[in-house]
Design a protein around this motif. Structure first.
Motif, PDB file in Angstrom:
ATOM      1  N   PRO A  69     -36.543  36.356  35.592  1.00  0.00           N
ATOM      2  CA  PRO A  69     -37.693  36.523  34.697  1.00  0.00           C
ATOM      3  C   PRO A  69     -37.252  37.043  33.330  1.00  0.00           C
ATOM      4  O   PRO A  69     -36.297  37.798  33.218  1.00  0.00           O
ATOM      5  CB  PRO A  69     -38.553  37.563  35.410  1.00  0.00           C
ATOM      6  N   ASP A  70     -37.930  36.606  32.310  1.00  0.00           N
ATOM      7  CA  ASP A  70     -37.696  37.063  30.942  1.00  0.00           C
ATOM      8  C   ASP A  70     -36.302  36.748  30.426  1.00  0.00           C
ATOM      9  O   ASP A  70     -35.801  37.422  29.523  1.00  0.00           O
ATOM     10  CB  ASP A  70     -37.978  38.574  30.803  1.00  0.00           C
ATOM     11  N   ALA A  71     -35.648  35.746  31.008  1.00  0.00           N
ATOM     12  CA  ALA A  71     -34.337  35.344  30.506  1.00  0.00           C
ATOM     13  C   ALA A  71     -34.495  34.774  29.103  1.00  0.00           C
ATOM     14  O   ALA A  71     -35.485  34.120  28.791  1.00  0.00           O
ATOM     15  CB  ALA A  71     -33.705  34.305  31.427  1.00  0.00           C
ATOM     16  N   MET A  72     -33.522  35.032  28.264  1.00  0.00           N
ATOM     17  CA  MET A  72     -33.581  34.525  26.897  1.00  0.00           C
ATOM     18  C   MET A  72     -33.175  33.056  26.878  1.00  0.00           C
ATOM     19  O   MET A  72     -32.184  32.672  27.485  1.00  0.00           O
ATOM     20  CB  MET A  72     -32.639  35.321  25.994  1.00  0.00           C
ATOM     21  N   ASP A  73     -33.952  32.246  26.208  1.00  0.00           N
ATOM     22  CA  ASP A  73     -33.606  30.851  25.981  1.00  0.00           C
ATOM     23  C   ASP A  73     -33.092  30.734  24.555  1.00  0.00           C
ATOM     24  O   ASP A  73     -33.758  31.191  23.622  1.00  0.00           O
ATOM     25  CB  ASP A  73     -34.825  29.942  26.149  1.00  0.00           C
ATOM     26  N   PRO A  74     -31.920  30.138  24.364  1.00  0.00           N
ATOM     27  CA  PRO A  74     -31.416  30.012  22.998  1.00  0.00           C
ATOM     28  C   PRO A  74     -32.274  29.054  22.182  1.00  0.00           C
ATOM     29  O   PRO A  74     -32.884  28.131  22.714  1.00  0.00           O
ATOM     30  CB  PRO A  74     -30.003  29.451  23.185  1.00  0.00           C
ATOM     31  N   ASP A  75     -32.325  29.307  20.896  1.00  0.00           N
ATOM     32  CA  ASP A  75     -33.045  28.427  19.990  1.00  0.00           C
ATOM     33  C   ASP A  75     -32.301  27.102  19.869  1.00  0.00           C
ATOM     34  O   ASP A  75     -31.086  27.031  20.086  1.00  0.00           O
ATOM     35  CB  ASP A  75     -33.154  29.063  18.597  1.00  0.00           C
ATOM     36  N   GLU A  76     -33.044  26.044  19.530  1.00  0.00           N
ATOM     37  CA  GLU A  76     -32.425  24.750  19.269  1.00  0.00           C
ATOM     38  C   GLU A  76     -31.371  24.927  18.180  1.00  0.00           C
ATOM     39  O   GLU A  76     -31.558  25.683  17.239  1.00  0.00           O
ATOM     40  CB  GLU A  76     -33.476  23.743  18.793  1.00  0.00           C
ATOM     41  N   GLY A  77     -30.275  24.225  18.317  1.00  0.00           N
ATOM     42  CA  GLY A  77     -29.240  24.270  17.292  1.00  0.00           C
ATOM     43  C   GLY A  77     -28.257  25.413  17.441  1.00  0.00           C
ATOM     44  O   GLY A  77     -27.314  25.516  16.658  1.00  0.00           O
TER      45      GLY A  77
END
Length: 148
Positions: free
Chosen positions: A29-37
């Motif tokens: 839960p609440d894992a960070m997803d990297p931004d595109e690019g």
């Protein structure tokens, strides 16, 4: 998979997501997803790394042509590999001769090595061969096979 499913209640909080094919994916839960690019760093994976073994669909990390060269069909051995942009781009080997340690990167796809390949390779060599006075990283030439 039965053992994994049986153990999930004891694993702590797990977030269920839907994959592109509709199957369940599990994450913390609440894992960070990297931004595109966001640039994926160069990585060296050892033989039998779980990133290569733990996927039902290995297409997310390597093309089928690459997989045929990374996984030995006769005995199931899995080569040490390196990742460029999060995908298997080649294999690597390391050795020491005299006071010099050398890492050789052998490409399986046409991909330019990123700037962080050499420092990452030297860090690995210092770990594998701490007594070596010199550490070098070399890229073997791409053999021109018609891989992606």
């Amino acid at each position: 998979m039965g053992r994994v499913r049986a153990g999930l209640p004891y694993a702590g909080p797990v977030e269920r997501l839907e994959g592109p094919d509709g199957r369940d994916l599990l994450d913390v839960p609440d894992a960070m997803d990297p931004d595109e690019g966001v640039r994926v760093p160069f990585r060296l994976l050892p033989k039998w790394d779980s990133a290569l073994l733990a996927h039902t669909d290995r297409g997310r990390i390597m093309d089928p042509e690459v997989q045929r060269r990374v996984v030995n069909r006769s005995n199931g051995d899995v080569a040490a590999t390196y990742l460029v942009d999060g995908r298997v781009a080649g294999t690597w080997s390391a050795g020491e001769k005299g006071s010099a340690a050398r890492l050789v990167l052998t490409p399986l796809v046409r991909a330019e090595l990123p700037d962080d390949a050499e420092p990452e390779g030297v860090r690995l060599l210092r770990f594998l061969h701490p007594r070596a006075a010199r550490h070098s990283v070399e890229a073997a030439p791409f053999d021109g096979d018609p891989l992606p």
